[in-house]
Design a protein around this motif. Structure first.
Motif, mmCIF file in Angstrom:
data_model
loop_
_atom_site.group_PDB
_atom_site.id
_atom_site.type_symbol
_atom_site.label_atom_id
_atom_site.label_comp_id
_atom_site.label_asym_id
_atom_site.label_seq_id
_atom_site.Cartn_x
_atom_site.Cartn_y
_atom_site.Cartn_z
ATOM 1 N N ARG A 13 8.250 -3.087 13.643
ATOM 2 C CA ARG A 13 8.303 -1.979 14.544
ATOM 3 C C ARG A 13 7.140 -0.612 13.620
ATOM 4 N N THR A 14 7.737 -1.009 12.161
ATOM 5 C CA THR A 14 7.801 0.448 11.281
ATOM 6 C C THR A 14 6.173 0.674 10.676
ATOM 7 N N ALA A 15 5.581 2.008 10.992
ATOM 8 C CA ALA A 15 4.607 1.728 9.568
ATOM 9 C C ALA A 15 4.775 3.003 9.167
ATOM 10 N N LEU A 16 3.528 2.867 8.071
ATOM 11 C CA LEU A 16 3.203 3.943 7.230
ATOM 12 C C LEU A 16 2.442 5.183 7.983
ATOM 13 N N LEU A 17 2.355 6.010 8.078
ATOM 14 C CA LEU A 17 1.173 7.199 8.332
ATOM 15 C C LEU A 17 1.252 7.942 6.939
ATOM 16 N N PHE A 18 -0.106 7.482 6.305
ATOM 17 C CA PHE A 18 -1.185 8.504 5.711
ATOM 18 C C PHE A 18 -1.847 8.929 5.700
ATOM 19 N N ILE A 19 -1.186 10.543 5.373
ATOM 20 C CA ILE A 19 -1.923 11.909 5.832
ATOM 21 C C ILE A 19 -2.596 12.946 4.654
ATOM 22 N N ASP A 20 -3.622 12.687 5.662
ATOM 23 C CA ASP A 20 -4.953 13.194 4.782
ATOM 24 C C ASP A 20 -5.380 13.334 3.530
ATOM 25 N N PRO A 21 -4.748 11.865 2.573
ATOM 26 C CA PRO A 21 -5.126 11.220 0.965
ATOM 27 C C PRO A 21 -7.022 11.729 1.006
ATOM 28 N N TYR A 22 -7.168 12.853 1.259
ATOM 29 C CA TYR A 22 -8.335 13.784 0.633
ATOM 30 C C TYR A 22 -8.733 13.692 -0.726
ATOM 31 N N GLY A 102 -14.547 15.568 0.956
ATOM 32 C CA GLY A 102 -13.865 14.778 1.976
ATOM 33 C C GLY A 102 -13.712 13.439 1.877
ATOM 34 N N ASP A 103 -14.095 13.214 0.563
ATOM 35 C CA ASP A 103 -13.877 11.859 0.960
ATOM 36 C C ASP A 103 -12.112 11.044 0.129
ATOM 37 N N TRP A 104 -11.963 10.170 0.317
ATOM 38 C CA TRP A 104 -10.874 8.785 -0.051
ATOM 39 C C TRP A 104 -10.420 10.054 -1.394
ATOM 40 N N HIS A 105 -9.160 10.094 -1.592
ATOM 41 C CA HIS A 105 -8.898 10.236 -2.979
ATOM 42 C C HIS A 105 -9.229 8.921 -3.372
ATOM 43 N N PRO A 106 -9.748 8.144 -4.873
ATOM 44 C CA PRO A 106 -9.392 6.177 -4.456
ATOM 45 C C PRO A 106 -8.541 6.154 -4.947
ATOM 46 N N GLU A 107 -6.802 6.140 -5.159
ATOM 47 C CA GLU A 107 -5.629 5.209 -5.321
ATOM 48 C C GLU A 107 -5.594 5.323 -4.046
ATOM 49 N N PHE A 108 -6.405 6.087 -2.995
ATOM 50 C CA PHE A 108 -4.665 6.283 -2.386
ATOM 51 C C PHE A 108 -6.737 6.084 -0.595
ATOM 52 N N ALA A 109 -6.899 5.381 -0.975
ATOM 53 C CA ALA A 109 -8.673 5.122 0.088
ATOM 54 C C ALA A 109 -8.197 4.118 1.331
ATOM 55 N N PRO A 110 -8.433 3.963 2.196
ATOM 56 C CA PRO A 110 -7.584 2.761 2.859
ATOM 57 C C PRO A 110 -8.627 1.410 2.541
ATOM 58 N N GLN A 111 -7.230 0.508 3.135
ATOM 59 C CA GLN A 111 -7.544 -1.181 2.466
ATOM 60 C C GLN A 111 -8.054 -1.512 3.585
ATOM 61 N N PRO A 112 -8.346 -2.410 3.296
ATOM 62 C CA PRO A 112 -9.050 -3.941 4.336
ATOM 63 C C PRO A 112 -7.343 -4.272 4.990
ATOM 64 N N GLY A 113 -7.863 -4.070 6.804
ATOM 65 C CA GLY A 113 -5.984 -4.185 7.182
ATOM 66 C C GLY A 113 -5.825 -2.869 7.564
ATOM 67 N N ASP A 114 -5.906 -1.478 6.619
ATOM 68 C CA ASP A 114 -5.598 -0.181 7.409
ATOM 69 C C ASP A 114 -6.401 -0.189 8.758
ATOM 70 N N ILE A 115 -5.132 1.050 9.121
ATOM 71 C CA ILE A 115 -5.909 1.517 10.576
ATOM 72 C C ILE A 115 -5.980 3.393 10.364
ATOM 73 N N VAL A 116 -7.790 3.723 10.647
ATOM 74 C CA VAL A 116 -8.035 4.614 10.535
ATOM 75 C C VAL A 116 -8.128 5.531 11.650
ATOM 76 N N ALA A 117 -7.149 5.955 12.058
ATOM 77 C CA ALA A 117 -7.190 6.980 13.387
ATOM 78 C C ALA A 117 -8.123 7.927 13.186
ATOM 79 N N LYS A 118 -8.617 8.315 14.480
ATOM 80 C CA LYS A 118 -9.511 9.475 15.090
ATOM 81 C C LYS A 118 -9.242 11.215 14.119
ATOM 82 N N GLU A 119 -10.111 11.664 13.415
ATOM 83 C CA GLU A 119 -9.476 12.851 12.955
ATOM 84 C C GLU A 119 -8.993 13.914 13.969
#
Length: 212
Positions: A13-22, A102-119
């Protein structure tokens, strides 16, 4: 790192929200990096974002990426009342669509299984996006917020999350702002009115791997 149920962070029931990793926020040469770099360096932002990102994925916690709208030149043409923040963005074009910033920072880009919300168009990751729907579909009730900026998108997303009934944790050294005063306001003045916990990275990781 094994993840255990804890009084604040139930498994499943716990998740990480990573906000604006651009790149514009987190990379040298980014349009907004000069605004946040002094505070970011003072709290070792990148080190803590790496530690948290690695730890939560190793523990099997879901990661939700919460991205700001990627700017386009005519975004606010014809709008009745864009905010001063949005008008400033129209001039600066942060996170411009199809740009390096506007690209993801390479260290913090979405990984397989991550969920990307609408902008999101403003400061809240929930307003006019599918974030709340996605979280509910994944049975999430407890949120850990990291990313940028402490007193805008982090704070506003956290406030709305609390209003929607989520348990909210802020991580004071896994974010940054344009000044020490803004960081102080975000964590010491404003956070106690809505956040359930305001922790350091070390405190968070200790909590996540300590059984109840």
């Amino acid at each position: 790192m094994p993840f255990h149920d804890t009084p604040g962070y139930p498994a499943g029931r716990t998740a990480l929200l990573f906000i604006d990793p651009y790149n514009d926020f987190l990379s040298e040469g980014g349009k907004l990096w000069p605004l946040v770099s002094e505070v970011a360096r003072s709290v070792d932002l990148h080190v803590h974002l790496r530690r948290i990102s690695h730890a939560v994925r190793e523990a099997g916690l879901p990661v939700f990426i919460v991205p700001h709208h990627r700017a386009e030149p005519d975004d606010f043409r014809g709008w009745d009342h864009p905010t001063p923040y949005q008008l400033g963005a129209a001039r600066m074009q942060p996170f411009a669509k199809d740009s390096w910033g506007g690209d993801w920072h390479p260290e913090f880009a979405p990984q397989p299984g991550d969920i990307v919300a609408k902008e999101h168009w403003g400061a809240s990751g929930f307003a006019n996006t599918d974030l709340d729907y996605l979280l509910k579909q994944h049975h999430i009730s407890h949120l850990i917020l990291v990313g940028l900026i402490a007193n805008t998108c982090i704070e506003t997303t956290g406030r709305v999350a609390a209003e929607l009934g989520y348990h909210v944790t802020l991580v004071r050294d896994a974010t940054a702002a344009i000044s020490a005063e803004a960081m102080h306001a975000a964590h010491e003045v404003n956070a106690p009115t809505f956040a359930h916990r305001v922790l350091t990275t070390a405190q968070l990781l200790h909590a996540l791997c300590t059984p109840s």
